[in-house]
Design a protein around this motif. Structure first.
Motif, PDB file in Angstrom:
ATOM      1  N   GLY A 179       0.904  -1.208   0.154  1.00  0.00           N
ATOM      2  CA  GLY A 179       0.003  -0.233   0.187  1.00  0.00           C
ATOM      3  C   GLY A 179       0.878   1.377   0.197  1.00  0.00           C
ATOM      4  N   ILE A 180       0.576   2.208  -0.671  1.00  0.00           N
ATOM      5  CA  ILE A 180       1.151   3.489  -0.728  1.00  0.00           C
ATOM      6  C   ILE A 180       0.001   4.693  -0.097  1.00  0.00           C
ATOM      7  CG2 ILE A 180       2.191   5.491  -2.221  1.00  0.00           C
ATOM      8  CD1 ILE A 180       2.893   3.054  -4.027  1.00  0.00           C
ATOM      9  N   PHE A 181       0.634   5.445   0.648  1.00  0.00           N
ATOM     10  CA  PHE A 181       0.037   6.743   1.313  1.00  0.00           C
ATOM     11  C   PHE A 181       0.725   7.708   1.510  1.00  0.00           C
ATOM     12  CE2 PHE A 181      -1.720   2.562   2.751  1.00  0.00           C
ATOM     13  CZ  PHE A 181      -3.347   2.809   2.619  1.00  0.00           C
ATOM     14  N   ASN A 182       0.268   8.991   1.545  1.00  0.00           N
ATOM     15  CA  ASN A 182       1.240  10.321   1.568  1.00  0.00           C
ATOM     16  C   ASN A 182       1.209  10.890   2.971  1.00  0.00           C
ATOM     17  OD1 ASN A 182      -1.461  11.198   1.966  1.00  0.00           O
ATOM     18  ND2 ASN A 182      -1.286  12.364   0.236  1.00  0.00           N
ATOM     19  N   ASP A 183       0.797  10.083   3.927  1.00  0.00           N
ATOM     20  CA  ASP A 183       0.790  10.559   5.343  1.00  0.00           C
ATOM     21  C   ASP A 183       2.299  10.720   5.660  1.00  0.00           C
ATOM     22  OD1 ASP A 183      -1.961  10.086   5.469  1.00  0.00           O
ATOM     23  OD2 ASP A 183      -1.944   8.542   6.815  1.00  0.00           O
ATOM     24  N   LEU A 184       3.310   9.892   5.445  1.00  0.00           N
ATOM     25  CA  LEU A 184       4.635  10.258   5.845  1.00  0.00           C
ATOM     26  C   LEU A 184       5.263  11.430   5.424  1.00  0.00           C
ATOM     27  CD1 LEU A 184       6.956   8.683   7.606  1.00  0.00           C
ATOM     28  CD2 LEU A 184       7.631   7.600   5.657  1.00  0.00           C
ATOM     29  N   GLU A 185       4.977  11.572   4.190  1.00  0.00           N
ATOM     30  CA  GLU A 185       5.422  12.672   3.487  1.00  0.00           C
ATOM     31  C   GLU A 185       4.831  13.922   3.802  1.00  0.00           C
ATOM     32  OE1 GLU A 185       5.645  14.659  -1.098  1.00  0.00           O
ATOM     33  OE2 GLU A 185       5.350  12.648  -0.851  1.00  0.00           O
ATOM     34  N   ILE A 186       3.520  13.994   4.302  1.00  0.00           N
ATOM     35  CA  ILE A 186       2.757  15.124   4.891  1.00  0.00           C
ATOM     36  C   ILE A 186       3.564  15.549   6.175  1.00  0.00           C
ATOM     37  CG2 ILE A 186       0.714  15.972   5.675  1.00  0.00           C
ATOM     38  CD1 ILE A 186      -0.819  14.494   3.514  1.00  0.00           C
ATOM     39  N   ILE A 187       3.701  14.509   7.096  1.00  0.00           N
ATOM     40  CA  ILE A 187       4.114  14.737   8.331  1.00  0.00           C
ATOM     41  C   ILE A 187       5.532  14.979   8.564  1.00  0.00           C
ATOM     42  CG2 ILE A 187       4.140  13.727  10.753  1.00  0.00           C
ATOM     43  CD1 ILE A 187       1.178  14.339   9.938  1.00  0.00           C
ATOM     44  N   LEU A 188       6.381  14.445   7.713  1.00  0.00           N
ATOM     45  CA  LEU A 188       7.759  14.897   7.591  1.00  0.00           C
ATOM     46  C   LEU A 188       8.101  16.345   7.125  1.00  0.00           C
ATOM     47  CD1 LEU A 188       9.242  11.555   6.476  1.00  0.00           C
ATOM     48  CD2 LEU A 188       9.518  12.365   8.930  1.00  0.00           C
ATOM     49  N   GLY A 189       7.238  16.448   6.120  1.00  0.00           N
ATOM     50  CA  GLY A 189       7.173  17.902   5.486  1.00  0.00           C
ATOM     51  C   GLY A 189       8.317  17.731   4.240  1.00  0.00           C
ATOM     52  N   ARG A 190       8.412  16.437   3.993  1.00  0.00           N
ATOM     53  CA  ARG A 190       9.444  16.252   2.837  1.00  0.00           C
ATOM     54  C   ARG A 190       9.066  14.567   2.316  1.00  0.00           C
ATOM     55  NH1 ARG A 190      12.527  15.289   7.444  1.00  0.00           N
ATOM     56  NH2 ARG A 190      13.267  13.124   7.417  1.00  0.00           N
ATOM     57  N   LYS A 191       9.618  14.242   1.049  1.00  0.00           N
ATOM     58  CA  LYS A 191       9.526  13.178   0.783  1.00  0.00           C
ATOM     59  C   LYS A 191      10.346  12.091   1.330  1.00  0.00           C
ATOM     60  CE  LYS A 191       8.218  13.471  -4.159  1.00  0.00           C
ATOM     61  NZ  LYS A 191       6.927  12.620  -3.942  1.00  0.00           N
ATOM     62  N   PRO A 192       9.824  10.946   1.832  1.00  0.00           N
ATOM     63  CA  PRO A 192      10.622   9.980   2.398  1.00  0.00           C
ATOM     64  C   PRO A 192      12.017   9.533   1.504  1.00  0.00           C
ATOM     65  CG  PRO A 192       8.467   9.303   2.610  1.00  0.00           C
ATOM     66  CD  PRO A 192       8.413  10.477   1.545  1.00  0.00           C
ATOM     67  N   SER A 193      13.066   8.980   2.195  1.00  0.00           N
ATOM     68  CA  SER A 193      14.127   8.255   1.414  1.00  0.00           C
ATOM     69  C   SER A 193      13.837   7.275   0.546  1.00  0.00           C
ATOM     70  CB  SER A 193      15.111   8.126   2.574  1.00  0.00           C
ATOM     71  OG  SER A 193      15.646   9.219   3.511  1.00  0.00           O
ATOM     72  N   GLY A 194      14.274   7.529  -0.543  1.00  0.00           N
ATOM     73  CA  GLY A 194      13.857   6.333  -1.541  1.00  0.00           C
ATOM     74  C   GLY A 194      14.773   5.126  -1.291  1.00  0.00           C
ATOM     75  N   LEU A 195      14.405   3.936  -2.091  1.00  0.00           N
ATOM     76  CA  LEU A 195      15.238   2.836  -1.741  1.00  0.00           C
ATOM     77  C   LEU A 195      16.404   2.950  -2.151  1.00  0.00           C
ATOM     78  CD1 LEU A 195      14.536  -0.308  -1.305  1.00  0.00           C
ATOM     79  CD2 LEU A 195      14.804  -0.422  -3.859  1.00  0.00           C
ATOM     80  N   LYS A 196      17.117   3.670  -2.995  1.00  0.00           N
ATOM     81  CA  LYS A 196      18.589   3.661  -3.334  1.00  0.00           C
ATOM     82  C   LYS A 196      19.197   4.267  -2.042  1.00  0.00           C
ATOM     83  CE  LYS A 196      21.403   3.931  -7.144  1.00  0.00           C
ATOM     84  NZ  LYS A 196      21.544   4.141  -8.686  1.00  0.00           N
ATOM     85  N   ASN A 197      18.871   5.337  -1.848  1.00  0.00           N
ATOM     86  CA  ASN A 197      19.663   6.278  -0.700  1.00  0.00           C
ATOM     87  C   ASN A 197      19.501   5.584   0.666  1.00  0.00           C
ATOM     88  OD1 ASN A 197      20.265   8.455  -2.156  1.00  0.00           O
ATOM     89  ND2 ASN A 197      18.387   9.786  -1.881  1.00  0.00           N
ATOM     90  N   GLY A 198      18.377   4.743   0.835  1.00  0.00           N
ATOM     91  CA  GLY A 198      18.200   3.938   2.070  1.00  0.00           C
ATOM     92  C   GLY A 198      19.140   2.699   2.033  1.00  0.00           C
TER      93      GLY A 198
END
Length: 289
Positions: free
Chosen positions: A263-282
């Motif tokens: 599942g994909i949701f935008n809650d994490l991005e909204i609460i962080l105020g930025r996009k979450p780290s992508g797979l490659k960076n992680g």
């Protein structure tokens, strides 16, 4: 002055939550519980309200919750009676006058078709919280990206490849540190309302994607091979893993295969105020590449 109790404070998720809380709170506003006296003394010395307590010791929980407004219940492990431990924390929160309870649940697509029955207990805990009438926040967290090395065998996978019975199932992995940061941001907000957050990345990844990312990062060809479950179990037995551990791993991977974690949701991005780290960076951080 708001006061928050963080359970599981010495774990990696709890530590991430506390780190963010301290950006807007002082140590004396934060209570923690730990089973280890040495850890309790260390937290106390830093100014926290630290208690030696456990989920199965109601008296110690009552002492820790005195004067607390919010309890963050970080889910228990599966070594004991997890549901009873969760009920102890929730019941004690209500008894001691805690206004709000937050819980670390799991972001899974269908509770009724899960292979991993341990995950069902997260939904049962949610149900129990709702039955109490307490104000609540449910954090439905996706599988941590930090778990990828464990699933694929760590840096050995860079040499021999990835062998899992996950087919092309996907997971919207997110870093544990970013989930902890987002949880703390919610707990710091002035308005507490009954709400469920689904914390996921903005993209879902298969183990084919993971192999491709590791190939790019390492400069080595990393191949993902989807094997049959019985073949995978045999590989785990060769590593001398106990049968219960093998079954637990297989259940996790079976749910991934069936896209329970996609599942994909935008809650994490909204609460962080930025996009979450992508797979490659992680993965770059997790594998030291």
């Amino acid at each position: 002055m708001k006061k928050i109790l963080v359970t599981g404070a010495t774990g990696q998720l709890g530590s991430s939550v506390i780190e963010t809380l301290l950006k807007k709170m002082i140590e004396s506003q934060i209570s923690i519980i730990t089973r280890i006296e040495e850890k309790r003394v260390q937290f106390q010395a830093k100014g926290f309200n630290a208690f030696r307590a456990s989920y199965d010791d109601v008296v110690s929980l009552e002492n820790a919750m005195e004067g607390v407004d919010t309890v963050l219940l970080i889910s228990s492990g599966d070594q004991g009676d997890r549901m009873q431990e969760h009920r102890n924390v929730i019941d004690t929160a209500k008894k001691t006058g805690v206004k709000h309870i937050a819980y670390t649940s799991r972001c899974l697509n269908n509770r009724n078709t899960l292979a991993n029955k341990l995950m069902v207990e997260h939904f049962e805990t949610e149900d129990y919280i709702l039955s109490t009438g307490l104000k609540y926040t449910i954090f439905r967290n996706i599988l941590y990206m930090d778990a990828i090395p464990q699933f694929i065998g760590g840096n050995i996978a860079l040499e021999r490849g990835i062998f899992l019975p996950a087919a092309d199932g996907k997971v919207s992995f997110a870093l544990r540190s970013e989930i902890g940061e987002a949880m703390a941001n919610v707990l710091l907000s002035e308005e507490i309302e009954n709400k469920i957050y689904n914390f996921t990345s903005d993209k879902a990844y298969s183990f084919y994607d993971i192999a491709t990312a590791l190939t790019d990062l390492s400069g080595k060809t990393v191949k993902y091979t989807s094997v049959e479950t019985n073949v995978f179990e045999g590989m785990m037995k060769q590593r001398n893993l106990p049968e219960p551990v093998i079954l637990k791993i297989v259940d996790f991977i079976t749910d991934i295969k069936h896209n329970q974690e996609a599942g994909i949701f935008n809650d994490l991005e909204i609460i962080l105020g930025r996009k979450p780290s992508g797979l490659k960076n992680g993965l770059k951080t997790l594998f030291g590449l």
